[in-house]
Design a protein around this motif. Structure first.
Motif, PDB file in Angstrom:
ATOM      1  N   GLY A  64     -16.862  24.778   4.306  1.00 60.33           N
ATOM      2  CA  GLY A  64     -16.480  23.505   3.908  1.00 60.33           C
ATOM      3  C   GLY A  64     -14.965  23.056   3.805  1.00 60.33           C
ATOM      4  N   LEU A  65     -14.564  24.312   3.614  1.00 58.79           N
ATOM      5  CA  LEU A  65     -13.022  24.119   3.101  1.00 58.79           C
ATOM      6  C   LEU A  65     -12.187  23.698   4.543  1.00 58.79           C
ATOM      7  N   LEU A  66     -13.003  24.318   5.702  1.00 56.97           N
ATOM      8  CA  LEU A  66     -12.251  23.905   6.937  1.00 56.97           C
ATOM      9  C   LEU A  66     -12.172  22.320   7.316  1.00 56.97           C
ATOM     10  N   ALA A  67     -12.799  21.537   6.387  1.00 55.07           N
ATOM     11  CA  ALA A  67     -12.974  20.078   6.687  1.00 55.07           C
ATOM     12  C   ALA A  67     -11.636  19.684   6.299  1.00 55.07           C
ATOM     13  N   LEU A  68     -10.890  20.290   5.550  1.00 58.61           N
ATOM     14  CA  LEU A  68      -9.457  19.914   4.942  1.00 58.61           C
ATOM     15  C   LEU A  68      -8.713  20.173   5.986  1.00 58.61           C
ATOM     16  N   VAL A  69      -8.907  21.050   7.045  1.00 60.02           N
ATOM     17  CA  VAL A  69      -7.655  21.523   7.764  1.00 60.02           C
ATOM     18  C   VAL A  69      -7.335  20.322   8.776  1.00 60.02           C
ATOM     19  N   PRO A  70      -8.186  19.588   9.424  1.00 60.14           N
ATOM     20  CA  PRO A  70      -7.757  18.807  10.470  1.00 60.14           C
ATOM     21  C   PRO A  70      -6.936  17.592   9.750  1.00 60.14           C
ATOM     22  N   PRO A  71      -7.238  16.998   8.686  1.00 63.52           N
ATOM     23  CA  PRO A  71      -6.336  15.612   8.178  1.00 63.52           C
ATOM     24  C   PRO A  71      -4.859  16.416   7.601  1.00 63.52           C
ATOM     25  N   LEU A  72      -5.064  17.738   6.981  1.00 62.37           N
ATOM     26  CA  LEU A  72      -3.680  18.323   6.673  1.00 62.37           C
ATOM     27  C   LEU A  72      -2.659  18.613   7.935  1.00 62.37           C
ATOM     28  N   HIS A  73      -3.723  19.058   9.160  1.00 62.69           N
ATOM     29  CA  HIS A  73      -2.405  19.327  10.175  1.00 62.69           C
ATOM     30  C   HIS A  73      -1.905  17.957  10.955  1.00 62.69           C
ATOM     31  N   MET A  74      -2.923  16.933  10.728  1.00 63.67           N
ATOM     32  CA  MET A  74      -2.377  15.488  11.401  1.00 63.67           C
ATOM     33  C   MET A  74      -1.174  15.242  10.382  1.00 63.67           C
ATOM     34  N   LEU A  75      -1.289  15.459   8.951  1.00 61.21           N
ATOM     35  CA  LEU A  75      -0.199  14.813   8.143  1.00 61.21           C
ATOM     36  C   LEU A  75       1.100  15.696   8.470  1.00 61.21           C
ATOM     37  N   VAL A  76       0.849  17.030   8.654  1.00 56.89           N
ATOM     38  CA  VAL A  76       2.178  17.835   9.047  1.00 56.89           C
ATOM     39  C   VAL A  76       2.688  17.384  10.333  1.00 56.89           C
ATOM     40  N   GLN A  77       1.781  17.219  11.516  1.00 60.35           N
ATOM     41  CA  GLN A  77       2.115  16.850  12.679  1.00 60.35           C
ATOM     42  C   GLN A  77       2.772  15.455  12.785  1.00 60.35           C
ATOM     43  N   LEU A  78       2.177  14.565  12.101  1.00 54.72           N
ATOM     44  CA  LEU A  78       2.717  13.112  12.095  1.00 54.72           C
ATOM     45  C   LEU A  78       4.278  12.986  11.388  1.00 54.72           C
ATOM     46  N   ARG A  79       4.263  13.716  10.391  1.00 56.30           N
ATOM     47  CA  ARG A  79       5.713  13.850   9.728  1.00 56.30           C
ATOM     48  C   ARG A  79       6.721  14.477  10.512  1.00 56.30           C
ATOM     49  N   GLY A  80       6.595  15.741  11.307  1.00 52.05           N
ATOM     50  CA  GLY A  80       7.602  16.410  12.037  1.00 52.05           C
ATOM     51  C   GLY A  80       7.574  15.723  13.433  1.00 52.05           C
TER      52      GLY A  80
END
Length: 347
Positions: free
Chosen positions: A294-310
């Motif tokens: 279930g922890l993997l469910a947090l990975v996609p939005p976190l990756h989107m956040l980092v990619q958007l910011r950079g």
């Protein structure tokens, strides 16, 4: 998908990726450039590649060199893959911005990486499919056996209990357990997971949407064929996720003069590469029975956040609120893609 089809898919994916990423696999070992003129166009050589047509100066003519190039094309991408993947995972915004700004020599192009990631994902699905998705009959057998074990325990307890109140409660549990077992056996017999019935009366209401009606009818009449067609079209039409997703990303930067559709396309393609690799990792973890998935469910939005910011040079707040919308947009895009696949499979 058979082994022959798997290897055929590999050849197709590698050939396509090679067209998109022509430098991949053109590895020249020092000392192997012996020709003085290009064997392709005859131009005099002044380096390891022809400056007129781009062909490597040295042409391999051994079977060992052929398979070396194959492995090199798959795993090395002339070293680019090992520079691209770490950034894709840890600094996706930097990778996206570098490619958009033209600093591309050290990275695998988004579309070449996407093609390979899709091939890798479907190869994993084909290899682990039976263990990842047990049949509905197997699942119902397991649940029915669990109910039978509970029924035996209840019946054994019923013999030892003399209190009327407890007896009545146990009798009720026994009735419920028997009803559950009977219901599961009926489900298995009718195969309701894949069959909508023996006639068309239960799907008549779908006739107002002919494409959906036809897809459901095909699935009902021949579920094995429908499942095969869904997998095949998902693989062949995976590229459609890119044009489906780009307009949603554009909505986060409407009428922006700084960022155009090209920027959004590169962003979406690299993002889909990461999500595809994440799906592969998730399937492998499921296969070995790793807990806390279930922890993997947090990975996609976190990756989107980092990619958007950079990629778009946003503040944390600007990237954060856009991530919420992008997550919803991603779900919508996947839903549209699913409808497309179902319609194609039902055609």
């Amino acid at each position: 998908m058979s082994g022959t089809e798997t290897f055929g898919g590999m050849a197709e994916a590698l050939a396509t990726a090679r067209v998109v990423e022509p430098a991949a696999g053109d590895h020249i070992v020092p000392g192997h450039t012996h020709e003085s003129a290009c064997l392709n166009c005859g131009t005099a050589l002044i380096g390891s590649h022809c400056h007129a047509c781009g062909q490597a100066a040295h042409v391999h003519r051994t079977l060992g060199a052929f398979f070396h190039d194959l492995l090199h094309g798959v795993f090395h991408f002339e070293g680019k893959i090992w520079r691209t993947l770490p950034l894709l995972i840890a600094k996706p915004g930097t990778l996206t911005r570098e490619y958009i700004d033209g600093r591309r020599a050290g990275y695998v192009s988004p579309i070449a990486l996407f093609l390979f990631c899709v091939f890798l994902m479907f190869t994993t699905i084909n290899s682990l499919g039976s263990s990842l998705m047990p049949s509905s009959a197997t699942a119902m057998d397991a649940m029915a056996q669990q109910q039978r074990d509970e029924l035996k325990a209840l019946e054994a307890k019923r013999v030892t209990v003399t209190d009327p109140a407890q007896t009545a409660e146990i009798d009720g549990d026994i009735v419920d357990a028997k009803a559950s077992i009977e219901g599961l056996e009926k489900l298995k017999a009718n195969d309701l997971n894949f069959n909508f019935g023996n006639d068309n009366t239960d799907i008549e209401g779908l006739k107002s949407s002919p494409l959906i009606y036809q897809a459901v009818k095909v699935w009902r009449d021949n579920p094995s064929l429908a499942l095969y067609k869904v997998q095949t079209y998902s693989y062949k039409l995976s590229w459609a996720l890119i044009p489906i997703s780009v307009p949603f990303l554009w909505l986060l930067f409407p009428f922006s003069r700084r960022f155009g559709l090209y920027d959004h396309t590169v962003f979406v393609t690299y993002s889909l590469c990461f999500m595809t690799l994440l799906a592969v990792v998730t399937m492998l973890l499921v296969r070995i029975g790793t807990p806390s998935l279930g922890l993997l469910a947090l990975v996609p939005p976190l990756h989107m956040l980092v990619q958007l910011r950079g990629a778009y040079n946003l503040s944390w707040f600007g990237a954060w609120w856009r991530t919420w919308f992008l997550s919803m947009f991603a779900f919508t895009a996947l839903s549209l893609f699913a409808v497309l696949i179902l319609v194609e499979a039902g055609g």
